[in-house]
Design a protein around this motif. Structure first.
Motif, mmCIF file in Angstrom:
data_model
loop_
_atom_site.group_PDB
_atom_site.id
_atom_site.type_symbol
_atom_site.label_atom_id
_atom_site.label_comp_id
_atom_site.label_asym_id
_atom_site.label_seq_id
_atom_site.Cartn_x
_atom_site.Cartn_y
_atom_site.Cartn_z
ATOM 1 N N LYS A 30 35.065 26.774 47.730
ATOM 2 C CA LYS A 30 35.859 28.748 48.967
ATOM 3 C C LYS A 30 36.765 28.940 47.154
ATOM 4 C CE LYS A 30 34.615 26.537 53.000
ATOM 5 N NZ LYS A 30 34.206 26.950 53.885
ATOM 6 N N ARG A 31 37.129 29.948 47.449
ATOM 7 C CA ARG A 31 37.180 30.685 46.378
ATOM 8 C C ARG A 31 38.581 31.954 47.405
ATOM 9 N NH1 ARG A 31 35.525 32.931 41.108
ATOM 10 N NH2 ARG A 31 34.190 34.601 42.485
ATOM 11 N N ARG A 32 39.908 32.021 46.895
ATOM 12 C CA ARG A 32 40.294 33.521 47.627
ATOM 13 C C ARG A 32 41.168 34.258 46.563
ATOM 14 N NH1 ARG A 32 44.283 33.143 52.610
ATOM 15 N NH2 ARG A 32 44.475 34.686 53.168
ATOM 16 N N ALA A 33 41.193 35.026 47.006
ATOM 17 C CA ALA A 33 41.695 36.703 45.939
ATOM 18 C C ALA A 33 42.953 36.663 45.554
ATOM 19 C CB ALA A 33 41.002 37.558 46.011
ATOM 20 N N ILE A 34 43.737 36.582 44.750
ATOM 21 C CA ILE A 34 45.533 36.844 44.802
ATOM 22 C C ILE A 34 45.542 38.040 43.938
ATOM 23 C CG2 ILE A 34 47.493 36.213 43.488
ATOM 24 C CD1 ILE A 34 46.423 33.563 44.123
ATOM 25 N N ILE A 35 46.159 39.748 44.578
ATOM 26 C CA ILE A 35 46.771 40.796 43.856
ATOM 27 C C ILE A 35 47.814 40.836 43.496
ATOM 28 C CG2 ILE A 35 46.250 43.116 44.258
ATOM 29 C CD1 ILE A 35 44.682 41.663 46.596
ATOM 30 N N VAL A 36 48.195 40.159 41.925
ATOM 31 C CA VAL A 36 49.061 40.805 41.152
ATOM 32 C C VAL A 36 49.411 41.958 40.839
ATOM 33 C CG1 VAL A 36 50.473 39.059 39.028
ATOM 34 C CG2 VAL A 36 48.003 37.989 40.925
ATOM 35 N N ALA A 71 46.698 43.634 38.829
ATOM 36 C CA ALA A 71 45.321 42.243 38.619
ATOM 37 C C ALA A 71 44.279 42.310 39.724
ATOM 38 C CB ALA A 71 45.012 41.452 37.664
ATOM 39 N N ILE A 72 43.168 41.233 39.623
ATOM 40 C CA ILE A 72 42.800 40.390 41.093
ATOM 41 C C ILE A 72 42.545 39.226 40.542
ATOM 42 C CG2 ILE A 72 40.891 40.377 42.830
ATOM 43 C CD1 ILE A 72 40.608 43.401 42.799
ATOM 44 N N LEU A 73 42.827 37.955 41.010
ATOM 45 C CA LEU A 73 42.797 36.946 40.144
ATOM 46 C C LEU A 73 42.193 36.089 41.301
ATOM 47 C CD1 LEU A 73 43.479 35.332 37.278
ATOM 48 C CD2 LEU A 73 45.667 34.676 39.202
#
Length: 86
Positions: free
Chosen positions: A6-12, A39-41
């Motif tokens: 399971k992953r989750r996105a972080i907007i930086v 950026a989307i990480l």
């Protein structure tokens, strides 16, 4: 067999593009906008809180926003009920 993590996105949001090199160490960098400076990480769900805290303290990072997608109910037909859209 194959296990999905399971992953989750972080907007930086960042000031300079030099910070993009260091974001590769924290997760999978999927998109970086040159014009709008964000950026989307993607990071693993179990390391999410730790990585978000570390990325916030990087020098050229303005702010960090977590993705709301995992928190949404997929059965909703009207997104105004979630409070995201008005």
């Amino acid at each position: 067999m194959f296990n999905l993590t399971k992953r989750r996105a972080i907007i930086v949001y960042y000031n300079g593009r030099r910070v993009l090199r260091s974001l590769h160490h924290y997760g999978q960098l999927r998109y970086a906008s040159k014009h709008f400076h964000y950026a989307i990480l993607y990071v693993n769900q179990d390391r999410y809180d730790e990585v978000k805290e570390r990325v916030q303290h990087l020098r050229a990072v303005k702010r960090v926003i977590s993705s709301a997608r995992p928190d949404l109910d997929p059965t909703l037909t009207d997104l105004e009920q979630t409070g995201l859209y008005k």
